[in-house]
Every structure is written in structure tokens, then in C-alpha cells.
Design a protein around this motif. Structure first.
Motif, PDB file in Angstrom:
ATOM      1  N   THR A  71      -0.959  18.791   7.750  1.00  0.00           N
ATOM      2  CA  THR A  71      -0.775  17.421   7.974  1.00  0.00           C
ATOM      3  C   THR A  71       0.407  17.492   7.036  1.00  0.00           C
ATOM      4  N   GLY A  86      -4.992  19.754   9.990  1.00  0.00           N
ATOM      5  CA  GLY A  86      -3.655  19.239  10.827  1.00  0.00           C
ATOM      6  C   GLY A  86      -2.725  20.221  11.443  1.00  0.00           C
ATOM      7  N   SER A  95      -1.123  23.056  13.493  1.00  0.00           N
ATOM      8  CA  SER A  95      -0.916  22.827  14.925  1.00  0.00           C
ATOM      9  C   SER A  95      -0.145  23.893  15.507  1.00  0.00           C
ATOM     10  N   SER A 142       2.825  23.951  16.563  1.00  0.00           N
ATOM     11  CA  SER A 142       4.364  24.057  15.827  1.00  0.00           C
ATOM     12  C   SER A 142       4.202  24.658  14.495  1.00  0.00           C
ATOM     13  N   ILE A 175      -6.561  26.341  16.282  1.00  0.00           N
ATOM     14  CA  ILE A 175      -5.493  26.883  16.253  1.00  0.00           C
ATOM     15  C   ILE A 175      -5.321  28.036  14.932  1.00  0.00           C
TER      16      ILE A 175
END
Length: 318
Positions: A145, A187, A189, A191, A227
């Protein structure tokens, strides 16, 4: 009012965080840690002096290695994790400084607190003001995050880990008590996952396993999303037994994390009961600013001629 850095009577910086102080503990070992060092690290006055003498002889015989041979505290930060076995400590120390030669981009002259200040300011990497139940440093990597890969490159995160280990090496208490890393992947991800490559993953793991002279007590992974499995697959082939034995996956079980690290050492947000209010990452950066000259001095140690030659050659080829 958020906390700010203050200066104590000895001239050392600290930041009051609730009932605790965030500071570098550079003083000599207190009696309880002296006893632990004696029991766990076989540390006696005779063994220390023998280790120092043998260590100095090995360093003096090494061509091109520049180190402060008259600084016992500096030498002990390499010797203590190896129970003052000079030969083992010397092998690790050579790898520590040879890494800086081989990879000047990561370990050359730019590994200083100010060089990675944005990593600390963004709270991607944080130190807690408390110690674990083993007396070790607690470092938190918020790899989710709080991590914006456009502002904090993965390379910067690696450099911040190197700076953090350099800090840990300076503290006698941490030399004995070791380091606990909490990797918070909440958080995380796609990316974030795309930032990792096998080559950089190998570089990071090799450095931690082969070059970092600290007692790694545990790497605690928490709040893993799906992920995370993708990222772990990149790192897994490079993990040796040393890290595998210390890697603990907690998921959302923060109670389990607190049992391992110590409930009195962690804030409620991490499953503990410690009075540690939220504080900005810039506080740690501000405190480290006072030690910037010390880090610059440390960058004058090692195989300097080889680093300079590598840097110059890289500049010429660009």
C-alpha cells in the motif's frame, strides 16, 4: 503535534514515540546483553582480544583493503556475529566490501541515509523504537500500500536495506540481539510484482545471505494477497537454507507474529500491545541526518581503488 528529533545530554539525536525513543543505540553493551554475548557468542575478554589480533593480521595481509585497524568497535561489528572467529568474519567482510566493487551502482559511494531518504520518508521502510523479545532490531518493509514504484524504485528499496543493515551493524545491542524483518505485503499488486526480475532478486538474496554480517532472527511475511505467490516464485530458486529457516509466512495471523517477535514490542496494528503511536517516516530520516558524516566516512573503507576504477570504466562506456 507530530514527534520531532531532539538532542539528549550526550549530544545524540532521538525522537520520542509514545513511551519509547527512536534512536541509534551506539553505547557499549549493558550487563544483560554482556551476559547474553558471553553465553550465545562465547564472548570473553580473552576471546575478544585474540579475535581482534587475528582479524588485524588477516586484514593487513589483504592487498588494497583500507580499514581503520585501530578502531576496536569497528572491527567488532564484523567479529561479534561470528563469535570472534577471525577467519569466518574475514571471509564475510571480504564479501561485504567486494560486493561494493562488483556492484558500485548499489553498494558504492552513494549508499547513505540521505541517498535513500525518500524510501524512509514514504514509510516503505521503517524502524520501530522497540526491540524484539530477543533484543533485536525490528525493521518493517511496507511492500504494498505505501509503495509507489514510480517514486521508490526497487533499486532504492535494496539500497535502503543496505543502509539499514549498516545501521544495525553499528549498534552493539543489535550485533548480539540480531534483526527481525517484517515484510508487510498488504496492497501488493501486479504493478508492484512487475518491478521484480530474477537477476535483481538473486542479487538481493545473495547479498543478504553472503554479505550481510548480522544475526538475522526472522523474516516475517504478513498480509499476503494472491499476487504474492507470483513474486515469491521469482525469489524462491535463490533461497538458501539460511533464509529458508528464518522465513515465516503469517498471512493475516498477527497474533502469531506477535508471539514470535514479542507482543510488548509491536503496536496493536501489528498484533501487539506496545504504546507506539503512528509517526511519520521523515522522523527516522531526520534522525539519520545527524549521522550522515559517519556514513560518508564508512564509504572511505574497503577496496577503494577497485571501486573508483569500476566507476570510471562505467562512466567511460556510457
Amino acid at each position: 503535534m507530530p514527534p520531532s528529533v531532539e538532542i539528549n545530554s550526550d549530544g545524540a539525536p532521538f525522537a520520542p514515540i509514545g513511551k519509547h525513543q527512536l534512536r541509534l543505540e551506539l553505547e557499549d553493551l549493558p550487563p544483560d546483553f554482556q551476559e547474553r554475548a558471553r553465553v550465545e557468542l562465547l564472548e570473553t575478554p580473552e576471546r575478544v582480544q585474540e579475535g581482534l589480533a587475528n582479524f588485524r593480521n588477516l586484514i593487513q595481509a589483504e592487498t588494497g583493503l583500507n580499514l581503520p585497524l585501530d578502531d576496536d568497535k569497528f572491527l567488532c561489528k564484523f567479529l561479534r556475529p561470528f563469535k570472534f572467529n577471525a577467519e569466518q568474519a574475514f571471509k564475510m567482510m571480504k564479501r561485504f566490501y567486494k560486493f561494493k566493487v562488483k556492484y558500485p551502482r548499489y553498494g558504492g559511494f552513494n549508499v547513505t541515509p540521505q541517498g535513500v531518504r525518500h524510501v524512509f520518508d514514504s514509510e516503505v521502510f521503517m524502524f520501530l523504537p522497540t526491540r524484539s523479545i530477543t533484543g533485536g532490531r525490528i525493521m518493517i518493509i511496507n511492500a504494498g500500500t505505501k509503495w509507489n514504484p514510480k517514486e521508490v524504485l526497487l533499486e532504492d528499496m535494496f539500497r535502503s536495506i543496505m543502509v539499514a543493515i549498516e545501521i544495525a551493524m553499528l549498534e552493539p545491542k543489535t550485533q548480539v540481539g540480531g534483526v527481525n524483518v517484517i515484510l508487510n505485503t498488504e496492497g501488493l499488486s501486479i504493478s508492484h510484482a512487475c518491478q521484480f526480475s530474477p537477476s535483481l532478486a538473486k542479487l538481493i538474496i545473495d547479498w543478504i545471505q553472503e554479505c550481510a554480517p548480522v544475526r538475522l532472527r526472522g523474516i516475517h511475511v504478513i498480509n499476503q494477497p494472491m499476487i504474492f505467490n507470483m513474486v515469491y516464485k521469482i525469489f524462491k530458486p535463490f533461497l538458501g537454507e539460511y533464509i529458508k529457516k528464518r522465513l515465516i509466512f503469517h498471512g493475516n495471523d498477527l497474533k502469531g507474529l506477535a508471539e514470535k517477535v514479542g507482543p510488548e514490542s509491536l503496536p496493536p496494528t501489528l498484533g501487539g500491545v506496545a504504546d507506539i503511536p503512528k509517526y511519520p517516516g521523515s522522523i527516522f530520516s531526520d534522525m539519520l541526518f545527524y549521522y550522515q558524516d559517519d556514513f560518508k566516512k564508512h564509504n572511505t573503507y574497503g577496496y577503494l581503488d577497485e571501486i573508483k576504477e569500476k566507476v570510471e570504466n562505467n562512466s567511460e562506456t556510457k
